[in-house]
Enzyme design. Sequence first.
Site, short mmCIF file in Angstrom:
data_model
loop_
_atom_site.label_atom_id
_atom_site.label_comp_id
_atom_site.label_asym_id
_atom_site.label_seq_id
_atom_site.Cartn_x
_atom_site.Cartn_y
_atom_site.Cartn_z
CE LYS A 112 -10.50 8.06 -19.24
NZ LYS A 112 -10.77 9.40 -18.75
CG ASP A 121 -7.04 16.03 -15.87
OD1 ASP A 121 -6.32 15.40 -16.67
OD2 ASP A 121 -8.12 15.58 -15.43
NE ARG A 146 -3.07 0.40 3.22
CZ ARG A 146 -2.54 0.75 4.41
NH1 ARG A 146 -1.96 1.93 4.55
NH2 ARG A 146 -2.58 -0.08 5.42
CE1 TYR A 188 -13.79 12.01 -17.21
CE2 TYR A 188 -13.75 11.89 -14.83
CZ TYR A 188 -13.96 11.29 -16.06
OH TYR A 188 -14.34 9.98 -16.11
C1 LIG Z 1 -11.06 9.81 -17.55
C2 LIG Z 1 -10.59 11.09 -17.02
C3 LIG Z 1 -10.41 11.28 -15.64
C4 LIG Z 1 -10.73 10.20 -14.63
O1 LIG Z 1 -9.92 9.10 -14.77
P1 LIG Z 1 -10.36 7.59 -14.32
O2 LIG Z 1 -9.14 6.81 -14.56
O3 LIG Z 1 -11.54 7.21 -15.14
O4 LIG Z 1 -10.72 7.68 -12.87
C5 LIG Z 1 -9.93 12.49 -15.22
N1 LIG Z 1 -9.67 13.49 -16.08
C6 LIG Z 1 -9.85 13.35 -17.40
C7 LIG Z 1 -9.55 14.50 -18.30
C8 LIG Z 1 -10.31 12.15 -17.92
O5 LIG Z 1 -10.50 12.03 -19.24
#
Ligand SMILES: *Cc1c(COP(=O)(O)O)cnc(C)c1O
Length: 422
Positions: A216, A191, A66, A119
């Site tokens: 992604k 982000d 962890r 998001y």
């Molecule tokens: C998908 C996404 C997230 C969240 O990510 P997860 O892995 O689905 O929790 C955050 N920010 C953006 C821009 C995303 O496309």
Amino acid sequence: MENKKRAVQASEVGMGTRVVWGGEQVQHPYNATQTPIVVSAAYGYDDIDKWYDVALGKEPGFIYSRMSNPTVSVLEDKLCELESAESAVAFSTGMAAISGVLHTFLSYGQRVISTRDSYGGTNKIFEEFLPRMGVEVTLCDTLDTVVLEQEIAKGCNVLYLETPTNPTLKIVDVRRLVAAAKQVGALVVADNTFATPLNQNPLALGVDVVVHSATKFLSGHGDVLGGVVCGAEHLMSQVRHYREINGASLDPFSAYLIIRGIKTLALRLRQQQASAQLLAEYLCTEPLVESVNYPGLPQHPGHDIACSQMNGFGAIVSFVLKGGMDTVTRLLPLLRYAHRAGNLGAVETIYGPARTTSHVENTLEERQALGISEGLVRVSVGIEDSADLLADLKQAFALVRSKQGDANLHADSAQRFIEVEA
Ligand SMILES: *Cc1c(COP(=O)(O)O)cnc(C)c1O
């Protein structure tokens, strides 16, 4: 595995080399060339003094997965190379990473400023969870830089940015907002999921903390969830502490899949964004399309800022169909080389309307308030041959436009779309 032979110097080699070798020039057990998946929950020590030194961080090593894990550490090192960051912390999902960062750096009575187009999940943290903890949240019009600057000047602890935005591909002027945030001593978080480290390095633009959904483009195959946070060690040690205690650690199998995926990121993205540009240009000429969002189009309102802060325009395109949801329902089932699904950044092309993807949690009224039209479709362009993706989209539009297409569609394709949506 801690016996690093030679670190790849971030400035020394190109991104195509860094995605492959970053964090991986390590001596593995059995002379394995690939990063092992270390599934051990704990790590044993006969020497109790050494165990204690490792626990105190005086000596490198692992205690409990962890806290840290050898496979996850390789992924974290790789991200450091890609974002030219001092340190990185991996999480079980992108949302765990974002939530971890916001909870690490915000306390009761403090203030965070962000944009309305963040998001969907991030938006829920701002609207639902942070106010419950006594954090003041101010969400501004994403493109109103003047209002953002005015709000920042009033004082805030964290400025949270996302660019390009999902699903309308708005471009936020990172340098300008960072300058405003520095005036009031605010921490800036960005982000970078849509851009990827290949197209944008927020740390180089003055941002303090970068977050990624590794689900992604980083992993790239739509088969794993993960998140990563990068920045200076004095900040990442706080994020790591939060993760250690709150527990949203990444599991080693997922870390391995993300490491493997990242190795082809440069190759994938090159192909994906070449096709994205081609599809965006075609969509501009399609009579059934009302508008197209892609920062690589010269007429895109954020094109100049994108040119100044990005190395490429990315693989996400969105467009608004005339006729709203009715046209969406006809067009999407006709595509041959596309998933109709809620994720993005995979090797396959993925189409989805905002109603069932980025803004599935919003009501019609909320979507309208955010300027998200019912005819908006997001495309995550895959690595298929550009000519095939273009031909596929063209044939689908041609069918929708022809009367014959209409007749067939009402019968079976509309039905199929309902199944996909369910
Ligand atoms: C998908 C996404 C997230 C969240 O990510 P997860 O892995 O689905 O929790 C955050 N920010 C953006 C821009 C995303 O496309």
